[in-house]
Design an enzyme around this catalytic site. Structure first.
Site, mmCIF file in Angstrom:
data_model
loop_
_atom_site.group_PDB
_atom_site.id
_atom_site.type_symbol
_atom_site.label_atom_id
_atom_site.label_comp_id
_atom_site.label_asym_id
_atom_site.label_seq_id
_atom_site.Cartn_x
_atom_site.Cartn_y
_atom_site.Cartn_z
ATOM 1 N N THR A 96 -19.544 -37.846 3.602
ATOM 2 C CA THR A 96 -20.536 -38.403 2.928
ATOM 3 C C THR A 96 -20.544 -39.857 2.928
ATOM 4 O OG1 THR A 96 -20.537 -36.674 1.189
ATOM 5 C CG2 THR A 96 -21.362 -38.550 0.549
ATOM 6 N N VAL B 297 -27.380 -27.212 -2.817
ATOM 7 C CA VAL B 297 -27.334 -28.637 -3.194
ATOM 8 C C VAL B 297 -25.821 -29.119 -3.543
ATOM 9 C CG1 VAL B 297 -27.932 -30.590 -4.647
ATOM 10 C CG2 VAL B 297 -29.763 -28.603 -3.694
ATOM 11 N N GLY B 298 -25.302 -30.148 -3.271
ATOM 12 C CA GLY B 298 -24.020 -30.738 -3.249
ATOM 13 C C GLY B 298 -24.081 -31.579 -4.567
HETATM 14 N N1 GLY Z 1 -19.697 -34.028 -1.206
HETATM 15 C C1 GLY Z 1 -20.787 -33.684 -0.304
HETATM 16 C C2 GLY Z 1 -21.213 -32.189 -0.519
HETATM 17 O O1 GLY Z 1 -20.441 -31.303 -0.792
HETATM 18 O O2 GLY Z 1 -22.401 -31.878 -0.338
#
Ligand code: GLY
Length: 331
Positions: free
Chosen positions: A186, A215-216
């Site tokens: 990310t 969705v993260g």
């Molecule tokens: N930290 C990014 C995700 O898990 O989508």
């Protein structure tokens, strides 16, 4: 005599505080994961060090002139979103179907205003769309087709073909989809600007091989992104499901604000205590209103960097890192 010594101690402590006061600070990350060995691959590592350096320089150019946090955070994240080395924009990881669904968020600590987009497929720079949601709607998050259409209506850069975000690297991953793999990553940026305000931003392609529609943590305010001038600005990277469960970004800001925990101690407690390399693999970056920073990770490595200018000094301090050690570029 007693009051003389008390006065001396107070002024020495005061001197130390002034000497440490930071005029502005920028911290960036380009994802965490099993990348400890990368440090030894000099050619590859040099590419990441150079990219992190460029990101810091972009932020510095804005903050040094008195530009506000959101401007710096967006410029830095735009840079990461255009750089195929990172899991955001071009170079993002793909879903189980080989498509690209992007998430991003931005938040300002001075008024808790925030904007986010989730699962967008056609927006070149999801962080710009997140900012547009913050500034041009009464909402905090737009998702999917509605967010894509919103961005187009607002005149933001969009693409016709979702495969625009693909790179030779991600195409290789598509071929490997059936194999087991753990890929985090990310990008994020947190800033203390000269006005004393905190801003946080995060952008991502999400988790490799994710179910489409997933969705993260990145666009969820309080999970992967949060900013409060009284607490801190936080951007997370790692296994998003755990970051959502532990409300990591808000958790950290609230420890600083309510428990008055030093930012590094609070961040360590969350990353190494509440989360760990199995359950919640990843890290975070954070800055508080005094310019103190934290960058812990429980994974093999985390692409990261910081730059700050102390009050009364003409130069900045700048460092970047991948594995355990930081490489100081400027002091
Ligand atoms: N930290 C990014 C995700 O898990 O989508």
């Amino acid at each position: 005599m007693k009051s003389f010594f008390i006065g001396l101690i107070v002024s020495l402590v005061g001197m130390q505080l002034v000497a440490q006061e930071r005029e502005y600070v920028i911290v960036v990350h380009g994802g965490a994961g099993a990348m400890a060995g990368l440090e030894n691959d000099q050619e590859k590592a040099a590419q990441y060090y150079a990219a992190l350096d460029s990101a810091l320089t972009i932020g510095d150019a804005i903050l040094s002139k008195g530009g506000e946090g959101p401007q710096a955070v967006m410029a830095v994240i735009n840079y990461f979103e255009s750089n195929p080395l990172f899991n955001a924009g071009v170079g993002a990881t793909c879903t189980i179907d080989g498509t690209f669904e992007l998430d991003a968020a931005i938040m300002e600590g001075k008024d808790l205003s925030a904007g986010a987009v989730a699962g967008v497929k056609f927006i070149k720079h999801p962080i710009d769309a997140a900012y547009a949601v913050k500034t041009q709607t009464e909402h905090v998050m737009l998702a999917g087709e509605g967010a894509d259409l919103f961005a187009k209506a607002k005149g933001l850069d969009t693409v016709e073909d979702n495969q625009y975000f693909a790179t030779p690297k991600t195409m290789k991953w598509v071929e490997q989809l059936k194999k087991e793999s753990k890929k985090n990553g990310t990008v994020g940026c947190v800033v203390l600007d000269k006005q004393g305000n905190l801003t946080a931003g995060t952008s991502t392609g999400g988790r490799f091989k994710k179910q489409w529609g997933r969705v993260g943590d990145a666009p969820i305010i309080g999970a992967g992104t949060y900013a409060d001038n009284e607490g801190c600005a936080v951007s997370c990277t790692g296994h998003g499901e755990y970051y959502i469960r532990h409300v990591v970004a808000y958790n950290l800001s609230t420890r600083v604000k309510m428990l008055h925990q030093p930012i590094e101690k609070a961040a360590d407690e969350i990353i190494f205590g509440e989360l760990n390399s199995e359950a919640g693999n990843g890290g975070l970056i954070a800055v508080d209103k005094k310019g103190n920073i934290a960058m812990p990770f429980n994974s093999g490595g985390m692409h990261r960097g910081y730059l700050y200018k102390e009050k009364g000094k003409s130069t900045v301090t700048k460092a970047v890192g991948i594995g355990k050690t930081m490489k100081v570029l400027q002091k």
